[in-house]
Design a protein around this motif. Structure first.
Motif, PDB file in Angstrom:
ATOM      1  N   GLU A 186     -10.155  -8.577  13.461  1.00 13.09           N
ATOM      2  CA  GLU A 186      -9.227  -8.633  12.334  1.00 13.09           C
ATOM      3  C   GLU A 186      -9.935  -8.550  10.999  1.00 13.09           C
ATOM      4  OE1 GLU A 186      -6.252 -11.634  12.341  1.00 13.09           O
ATOM      5  OE2 GLU A 186      -6.031 -11.638  14.508  1.00 13.09           O
ATOM      6  N   VAL A 187     -11.250  -8.655  11.007  1.00 15.10           N
ATOM      7  CA  VAL A 187     -12.015  -8.616   9.764  1.00 15.10           C
ATOM      8  C   VAL A 187     -12.393  -7.181   9.474  1.00 15.10           C
ATOM      9  CG1 VAL A 187     -14.038  -9.438   8.543  1.00 15.10           C
ATOM     10  CG2 VAL A 187     -12.915 -10.910  10.245  1.00 15.10           C
ATOM     11  N   ARG A 188     -11.762  -6.587   8.438  1.00  9.41           N
ATOM     12  CA  ARG A 188     -12.019  -5.182   8.077  1.00  9.41           C
ATOM     13  C   ARG A 188     -12.076  -5.047   6.566  1.00  9.41           C
ATOM     14  NH1 ARG A 188     -10.613  -1.338  12.358  1.00  9.41           N
ATOM     15  NH2 ARG A 188     -10.142  -2.517  14.220  1.00  9.41           N
ATOM     16  N   LEU A 234       0.824  -1.202   0.000  1.00 10.26           N
ATOM     17  CA  LEU A 234       0.000   0.000   0.000  1.00 10.26           C
ATOM     18  C   LEU A 234       0.866   1.263   0.000  1.00 10.26           C
ATOM     19  CD1 LEU A 234      -2.747  -1.163   2.500  1.00 10.26           C
ATOM     20  CD2 LEU A 234      -3.140  -0.549   0.113  1.00 10.26           C
ATOM     21  N   SER A 235       1.973   1.200   0.737  1.00  6.89           N
ATOM     22  CA  SER A 235       2.865   2.369   0.762  1.00  6.89           C
ATOM     23  C   SER A 235       3.452   2.636  -0.619  1.00  6.89           C
ATOM     24  CB  SER A 235       3.977   2.175   1.793  1.00  6.89           C
ATOM     25  OG  SER A 235       4.932   1.225   1.360  1.00  6.89           O
ATOM     26  N   LEU A 236       3.679   1.567  -1.392  1.00 10.59           N
ATOM     27  CA  LEU A 236       4.228   1.744  -2.737  1.00 10.59           C
ATOM     28  C   LEU A 236       3.235   2.414  -3.676  1.00 10.59           C
ATOM     29  CD1 LEU A 236       6.351  -1.410  -3.580  1.00 10.59           C
ATOM     30  CD2 LEU A 236       7.018   0.718  -2.482  1.00 10.59           C
ATOM     31  N   ARG A 237       1.942   2.218  -3.417  1.00  9.88           N
ATOM     32  CA  ARG A 237       0.944   2.898  -4.250  1.00  9.88           C
ATOM     33  C   ARG A 237       1.134   4.414  -4.170  1.00  9.88           C
ATOM     34  NH1 ARG A 237      -4.922  -0.080  -3.320  1.00  9.88           N
ATOM     35  NH2 ARG A 237      -4.250  -2.216  -3.799  1.00  9.88           N
ATOM     36  N   ARG A 251      -6.217   2.513   4.189  1.00 12.32           N
ATOM     37  CA  ARG A 251      -6.084   1.066   4.368  1.00 12.32           C
ATOM     38  C   ARG A 251      -4.879   0.719   5.241  1.00 12.32           C
ATOM     39  NH1 ARG A 251      -9.378  -2.049   4.899  1.00 12.32           N
ATOM     40  NH2 ARG A 251      -8.251  -3.828   4.039  1.00 12.32           N
ATOM     41  N   ILE A 252      -3.814   1.491   5.152  1.00  9.04           N
ATOM     42  CA  ILE A 252      -2.667   1.248   6.034  1.00  9.04           C
ATOM     43  C   ILE A 252      -3.088   1.373   7.489  1.00  9.04           C
ATOM     44  CG2 ILE A 252      -0.444   2.185   6.819  1.00  9.04           C
ATOM     45  CD1 ILE A 252       0.099   2.925   3.857  1.00  9.04           C
TER      46      ILE A 252
END
Length: 224
Positions: A222-224, A102-105, A196-197
């Motif tokens: 943990e379900v998100r 996600l950070s790479l996005r 999302r991060i």
């Protein structure tokens, strides 16, 4: 019987090493999140490329740790707390890898940095979201490192008090001109990744809480 003690000590050392290596992977992700924040702020193309290269190491660590966990499950058939640790390392490293992606996005938007800055209000929200994402991740990593139940609880349940993706979208209404559409799309990509991060950091907190307590009701978080 005398031989069982050294074997058990060796197994305990392996589990401790597994946990430490997962933490090391988290540190690499933390470094890339910091690069991501700097790239978002400055549009530094060199730093963006460095983050992309560093992600290869993160991916390699994820594969290595996954294989090691499977080997321990096969060889030792662990139960109770040992099983929770190994399964938690599998889960945590998967979250680390996802956060890294996600950070790479955001880093890959560096060539379009000018578009991100067209609307100052939206850009300020993105920077705030990046600060928050990095802070939440660091708190989650600290909870894992210290096996701190209270901190894990805080990370898992902390109510967001800053900007959300919805507020970002609302601020984008000020976009105008021929570059409005590409600017809005790039801003939305960055905002969703940062959001999302933060979600994945909360999942890490929930996993640490479960590892410490063994309470399966925590798994629902943990379900998100």
């Amino acid at each position: 019987m005398a031989e069982e003690v050294p074997l058990r000590l060796h197994y305990s050392a392996e589990l401790e090493q597994l946990s430490l290596q997962a933490e090391m992977m988290g540190v690499l992700v933390d470094e890339n999140l910091e690069r991501m924040r700097d790239v978002l702020r400055t549009g530094d193309l060199v730093l963006a490329e460095r983050a992309i290269s560093a992600d290869d190491t993160i991916d390699d660590m994820n594969v290595s740790l996954t294989e090691r966990c499977y080997e321990l499950l096969r060889r030792e058939a662990p139960v109770a707390g040992d099983l929770r640790l190994i399964v938690s390392v599998l889960r945590v490293t998967s979250e680390f890898e996802r956060i890294g992606d996600l950070s790479l996005r955001v880093c890959k938007l560096a060539p379009e940095h000018r578009l991100l800055t067209l609307a100052p209000r939206s850009f300020d929200i993105l920077l705030t979201m990046a600060d928050d994402a990095l802070h939440r991740f660091r708190e989650a990593l600290r909870a894992w490192s210290a096996m701190d139940e209270a901190l894990a609880e805080q990370v898992a349940n902390e109510v967001r008090v800053n900007f959300s993706t919805q507020q970002l979208v609302e601020s984008m209404l000020s976009y105008d001109g021929p570059e409005a559409v590409p600017a809005a799309l790039n801003t939305l990509v960055a905002g969703q990744a940062l959001d999302r991060i933060t979600d994945h950091a909360a999942i890490l907190g929930a996993r640490v809480r479960y590892l410490i307590t063994g309470d399966p009701t925590h798994l629902a978080a943990e379900v998100r």
